[in-house]
Design an enzyme around this catalytic site. Structure first.
Site, PDB file in Angstrom:
ATOM      1  N   ASP A   1      52.488  63.670  -4.266  1.00 26.33           N
ATOM      2  CA  ASP A   1      52.203  62.684  -3.226  1.00 26.33           C
ATOM      3  C   ASP A   1      52.124  61.268  -3.797  1.00 26.33           C
ATOM      4  OD1 ASP A   1      51.620  61.963  -0.617  1.00 26.33           O
ATOM      5  OD2 ASP A   1      49.485  62.427  -0.769  1.00 26.33           O
ATOM      6  N   HIS A   2      52.373  60.280  -2.961  1.00 29.51           N
ATOM      7  CA  HIS A   2      52.179  58.844  -3.220  1.00 29.51           C
ATOM      8  C   HIS A   2      52.213  58.417  -4.686  1.00 29.51           C
ATOM      9  CE1 HIS A   2      51.390  57.455   0.857  1.00 29.51           C
ATOM     10  NE2 HIS A   2      50.731  58.591   1.049  1.00 29.51           N
TER      11      HIS A   2
ATOM     12  N   GLU B   1      43.117  55.477  -0.162  1.00 22.82           N
ATOM     13  CA  GLU B   1      43.201  56.852  -0.632  1.00 22.82           C
ATOM     14  C   GLU B   1      43.554  56.849  -2.103  1.00 22.82           C
ATOM     15  OE1 GLU B   1      45.015  60.831   1.167  1.00 22.82           O
ATOM     16  OE2 GLU B   1      46.595  59.567   0.353  1.00 22.82           O
TER      17      GLU B   1
ATOM     18  N   HIS C   1      45.138  56.015   6.224  1.00 23.43           N
ATOM     19  CA  HIS C   1      44.465  57.088   5.484  1.00 23.43           C
ATOM     20  C   HIS C   1      42.989  57.131   5.863  1.00 23.43           C
ATOM     21  CE1 HIS C   1      47.756  56.699   2.246  1.00 23.43           C
ATOM     22  NE2 HIS C   1      47.923  57.842   2.864  1.00 23.43           N
TER      23      HIS C   1
ATOM     24  N   HIS D   1      52.292  60.214   7.772  1.00 21.14           N
ATOM     25  CA  HIS D   1      51.179  60.028   6.840  1.00 21.14           C
ATOM     26  C   HIS D   1      49.925  59.619   7.600  1.00 21.14           C
ATOM     27  CE1 HIS D   1      53.522  59.359   2.818  1.00 21.14           C
ATOM     28  NE2 HIS D   1      53.773  60.523   3.386  1.00 21.14           N
TER      29      HIS D   1
ATOM     30  N   ASN E   1      51.094  64.900   6.435  1.00 18.33           N
ATOM     31  CA  ASN E   1      50.118  64.939   5.343  1.00 18.33           C
ATOM     32  C   ASN E   1      48.703  65.137   5.879  1.00 18.33           C
ATOM     33  OD1 ASN E   1      52.274  64.339   3.691  1.00 18.33           O
ATOM     34  ND2 ASN E   1      51.294  62.606   2.688  1.00 18.33           N
TER      35      ASN E   1
END
Length: 360
Positions: A110-111, A183, A227, A266, A288
């Site tokens: 992820d990210h 996040e 997020h 997201h 997500n």
């Protein structure tokens, strides 16, 4: 017919054409696959158990911080060492255990922001080594998130990484437009509001740059996503924008397919079922989930500790007698399992909400 029928590998970690076929099937049948952020073997098995029981595919993913935690907080992360080693060890663990649950699993990371690219480089090196030995990459897919960079730079670097992944038929997820909130150490709480909404022209520019390289890519387009969980009304999602992206790109490339793009949702924690459904109707194939599941995992352990407090204060002695042992109460296999059960239950809710349940 179900999703398993289009896959060559029916259970365990899938790669390459199977990932593409699963996402195509999801888009055609209007469901999205939850992508669960994991930090331990315990959160992995909670996710797998939910997907098995719901007869669903699942995406298991690690963030840079989650991967470092998997390695152990005592391991130095200088040069992304802990994050690289943690991700690799988690990948081997997931590959080993996933077939026991009898479902297809996409293994994802992820990210990865620009400052974290050494982490991605380390994982890709492991992918290339695994590919040389087994004919497939270690991970099914990775995410490169250069949304904080200028658009031209974002697309340029993303294309370079897709060129590296393409010989392995490895999927790459990219982000354009910023997901708000905070996040894993990335704080976008103060970004300009306009950055939270990607425009169709931007998505088309990504498509024209990446599609000649490989068909194995998806786009996380910002439509107000944030997020974390916020009070109702504080997050202004506009999932209808995703439909405009599909229409614009379809027209530009004269596609016979109504939805030529694979899109990602997201910042899903706290969103309504209706918002998820609208996004999925516009070609979202992956959602997500992290914050909601962290809290769900906590609740099982929290409630157990609160309810069994008098049995956990000492090794011997409880309300049943001063000489009564408490081992069966403080054994980690007991209270950790309570967290797994509540996390599993929450993942099952997502599988239902995203129409993923019973798709195999």
């Amino acid at each position: 017919m179900g999703a398993s029928d289009v896959l060559s590998r029916k259970s365990g970690v899938i790669v390459g054409d199977d990932v593409l076929k699963l996402f195509q099937y999801a888009k055609q049948h209007k469901f999205a696959i939850p992508a669960i952020n994991v930090t331990s073997s315990s959160t992995v098995v909670a996710s797998l158990e939910a997907a098995r029981d719901a007869k669903s595919p699942i995406i298991i993913q690690m963030s840079q911080g989650g991967a470092a935690y998997f390695a152990g907080k005592g391991v130095s992360n200088t040069g992304q060492f802990a994050s690289i080693q943690g991700a690799i060890s988690a990948a081997h663990y997931i590959r080993s255990i996933a077939p026991a649950y009898g479902i297809p699993v996409i293994l994802h990371t992820d990210h990865c922001a620009k400052k974290l690219l050494p982490w991605l480089d380390g994982m890709l090196a492991a992918d290339e080594k695994y590919f040389a030995e087994h004919g497939e990459p270690l991970f099914s897919s990775h995410m490169i998130d250069l949304s904080e960079e200028e658009k031209v730079e974002n697309i340029r670097i993303t294309k370079q990484y897709l060129q590296r992944a393409a010989p392995m038929k490895q999927w790459l997820e990219m982000e354009i437009g910023i997901t708000g909130g905070e996040e894993d150490g990335v704080d976008n709480t103060d970004v300009d509001n306009s950055s939270l909404y990607t425009q169709p022209e931007d998505i088309y520019e990504v498509y024209t740059a990446l599609s000649p390289v490989s068909p194995y890519f998806s786009i996380a387009a910002a439509f107000g996503n944030v997020h974390g969980v916020y009070k109702p009304g504080n997050v202004k999602l506009q999932p209808e924008l995703l439909g405009r992206h599909q229409e614009y790109t379809k027209k530009k490339i004269q596609s016979k397919e109504d939805q030529p793009l694979f899109l990602v949702f997201h910042g899903g924690s706290g969103s309504s079922k209706e918002e998820f459904a609208l996004g999925i109707s516009h070609g979202v194939v992956k959602v997500n989930l992290d914050t909601d599941l962290q809290y769900a995992y906590l609740t099982g352990i929290r409630d157990y500790v609160v309810n069994k407090k008098e049995y956990l204060l000492q090794q011997v002695g409880n309300p049943d007698g001063d000489d009564k042992p408490n081992k069966k109460y403080f054994d980690p296999r007991v209270w950790v399992r309570e967290g797994e059960k509540t996390m599993t239950a929450r993942v099952k809710v997502a599988l239902s909400d995203f129409n993923t349940a019973n798709q195999l």
